[in-house]
Write an enzyme that holds these catalytic residues in place. Structure first.
Site: not given
Ligand code: F6R
Length: 602
Positions: A2, A597
């Site tokens: 935080c 992301k």
């Molecule tokens: C690679 C990466 C992606 C995520 C994928 C799932 O470095 O970050 O392959 O792992 O898009 O994302 P989350 O974990 O947010 O469901």
């Protein structure tokens, strides 16, 4: 993670713009809830807070109009308690004349709340920041001075944290550093503190570094530092911060990815503290114990963590766990799952659409839904029967690093617990990660030079290191734009071996139990002119057969855990290798082209 900020000025003034500015600079540390308080000499504390991002909450509650000569601000990255108005910080004590806010995790929060309630205090939220305030209240009300009350409160509060606190009727604020970031800034007519340098740099460059186990009492233009250990006073002069704002935001690292690679040991330590004290852990484990079939369901890096977890469950708990990429779940298992089955859904963001689609099908089939997730308050936390937070704080760089290692560590912790093993064997993981990072970073550059001319390569692993090979290959292709495939080492001879020509690079990740098999694989490549780089513990057989090695320092744990822990550590050289290869090609590893992301689309 935080963010906290506190300021004391010489005269009453409009503090709103300073608070909103600090909030904006801290918002990368947490954006679930925001709150600000001004503390008067007489009368009531002006406390304004709610769930939401800093701009929304500041506008709704007119932060810009807040005035006074002392103020506190907090931005929350939720771990304890949902991101709601009630759980927003700062928090008041029982009679409303103390106000405080924290950063970090107080892991015995649940027990403390019960104690405070039994002692007659008014506990209003589920948030651990409130426990910091009541812990101080407990000793202040017994007649101790504020600094002494804060010192005594540290005996009650378990975990890594820092907090800032102030009292009506005084001219000062107090802050303490116990494992989480805290820095102070001193000017003639004001003193301030913040969770990091960027939060205070635009206010002053005259900064005072604080260390764990220190309490700072600060007033306009002055301060005093007290040791938590013995109450003695500590002399330290401020220094001039030379860092640019951007460099300060990256904590001195060139990129967020490198910063986050280095944060892995710290967040692993915080995760272990949390799991050791988590009430939800048993609920989670009970669901797994009772399940007919267990699935791990995720995408990308999170899937690789799940795949490694499934090997851990087999090895330590004798439980078959079925790994499946989230978009494949419906086609492959959608009609065969039912209420007796459980899915562990893994997601950093908790918002990945492919994962949420699979959850929808799982819910229609009344399957149990468990979550491993970094963003508390995300959809995954809302739809899970039980979830465990990854406690990594904000991961800014697009390639996931610290969230992957904490996903793997959580799964290893679960597998050991389910199998009746002691999880204390994991306590040294943070220091093993630091040693690995130190040692392997000296060995990476020659490998980067070898890879610079190749746009195609393989990473091979076997057993526990197979998921690591997949993850290393994903990191490399994601930020170097080369084609890099991760496969099971024994599959190489079934087709991909034809790619090998003079100098063709193949990276092997070698577990200590699989060396003879890996050596065969290495020789299949080298006898055809390929260039082999082996990653593993020091072993003369690897060094004698591969052209290059990246050696992970030997770990001091009983034999039965060594391969499992090596698999956790051996992603670190691959993260670093990807990072440096990305730079060598002139790319920005934090923000690779075409990627985002959080993927909220099908
Ligand atoms: C690679 C990466 C992606 C995520 C994928 C799932 O470095 O970050 O392959 O792992 O898009 O994302 P989350 O974990 O947010 O469901």
């Amino acid at each position: 993670m935080c963010g906290i900020f506190g300021i004391v000025t010489k005269e009453t003034q409009n503090l709103g713009p300073i608070l909103v500015g600090a909030g904006e600079r801290l918002s990368y540390r947490g954006y679930d809830t925001v709150g600000a308080a001004t503390i008067p000499q007489e009368g009531k504390i002006d406390l304004r807070k709610d769930a939401g991002r800093v701009q929304e909450v500041a506008e709704k509650y007119k932060f810009l109009e807040m005035s006074g000569d002392r103020a506190i601000l907090q931005l929350r990255w939720a771990t304890f308690g949902a991101p709601s108005k009630l759980n927003s910080q700062p928090h008041l004590d029982s009679d409303g004349d103390l106000v405080g806010a924290h950063n970090g995790n107080v892991v015995n929060n649940v027990e403390l709340r019960e104690e405070f309630t039994a002692e007659g205090m008014t506990v209003r939220s589920e948030n651990d920041g409130e426990s910091c305030v009541h812990a101080v209240e407990r000793y202040y009300d017994q007649g101790h001075e504020m600094v002494e009350a804060i010192r005594m409160a540290t005996h009650d509060l378990e975990g890594d944290y820092s907090f800032v606190i102030g009292k009506v009727g005084e001219d000062r604020l107090y802050a303490i550093k116990m494992g989480s970031g805290l820095v102070a800034g001193i000017e003639e007519d004001l003193t301030c503190i913040g969770s990091d340098l960027p939060s205070i740099l635009p206010i002053t460059r005259n900064i005072l570094r604080l260390y764990d186990g220190e309490i700072i009492t600060f007033w306009s233009g002055g301060y005093e530092i007290t040791s938590v250990v013995d109450g003695s006073s500590i002399e330290r002069d401020p220094e001039i911060a030379e860092d640019s704002m951007e460099a300060a935001q990256k904590g001195g690292y060139d990129h967020f990815m490198l910063k986050e690679i280095h944060e892995q040991s710290q967040v692993a330590g915080e995760l272990l503290h949390l799991l050791d004290n988590s009430k939800d852990l048993n609920l989670f484990l009970n669901k797994l114990k009772d399940a007919r079939n267990i699935y791990v369901i995720a995408c990308g890096t999170s899937f690789h963590a799940g795949l490694l977890g499934s090997v851990y469950f087999n090895q330590f708990a004798g439980k078959a766990v079925i790994p499946v990429l989230a978009p494949q779940f419906t086609a492959q298992y959608g009609s065969s799952v039912g209420p007796e089955d459980v899915g562990i859904f893994i997601s950093q963001s908790g918002e990945t659409k492919d994962v949420l689609n699979a959850i929808e099908v799982a819910a229609e089939q009344s399957m149990g839904i468990l979550g491993l997730v970094n963003v508390v308050g995300s959809t995954l936390t809302l739809v899970s029967e039980v979830y465990l937070p990854l406690t990594c704080g904000y991961e800014i760089s697009v390639p996931a690093t610290k969230t992957y290692t904490n996903q793997v560590l959580t799964l290893l912790y679960l597998a050991l617990s389910l199998g009746g093993y002691k999880t204390s064997v994991l306590d040294d993981i943070p220091s093993m990660m630091d040693r690995t990072l130190d040692e392997v970073s000296k060995q990476i550059d020659p490998v980067v030079d070898k890879l610079i001319d190749w746009d195609d390569l393989y990473i091979l692993g076997y057993g526990l290191t197979y998921p690591v090979a997949l993850e290393g290959a994903l990191k490399l292709k994601e930020i170097t734009y080369t084609h890099c495939e991760g496969i099971l080492s024994t599959e190489f001879k079934h087709g991909p071996l034809s790619a090998v020509s003079e100098g063709y690079p193949v990276i092997f990740t070698a577990g200590p139990d699989d060396i003879p098999l890996i050596i065969s694989g290495i020789n299949e490549v080298t006898c055809r002119g390929g260039h082999v780089i082996a990653i593993g513990f020091q072993d003369s057989r690897l060094e004698g057969n591969a052209q290059e090695t990246i050696i992970i320092p030997i770990i001091d744990v009983p034999e039965e855990y060594r391969s499992a822990i090596l698999a956790l550590l051996s992603v670190i050289p691959l993260q670093l290798l990807s990072y440096r290869c990305s730079l060598s090609r002139g790319y920005d590893p934090d923000f690779p082209r075409n990627l985002s992301k959080t993927l909220t689309v099908d």
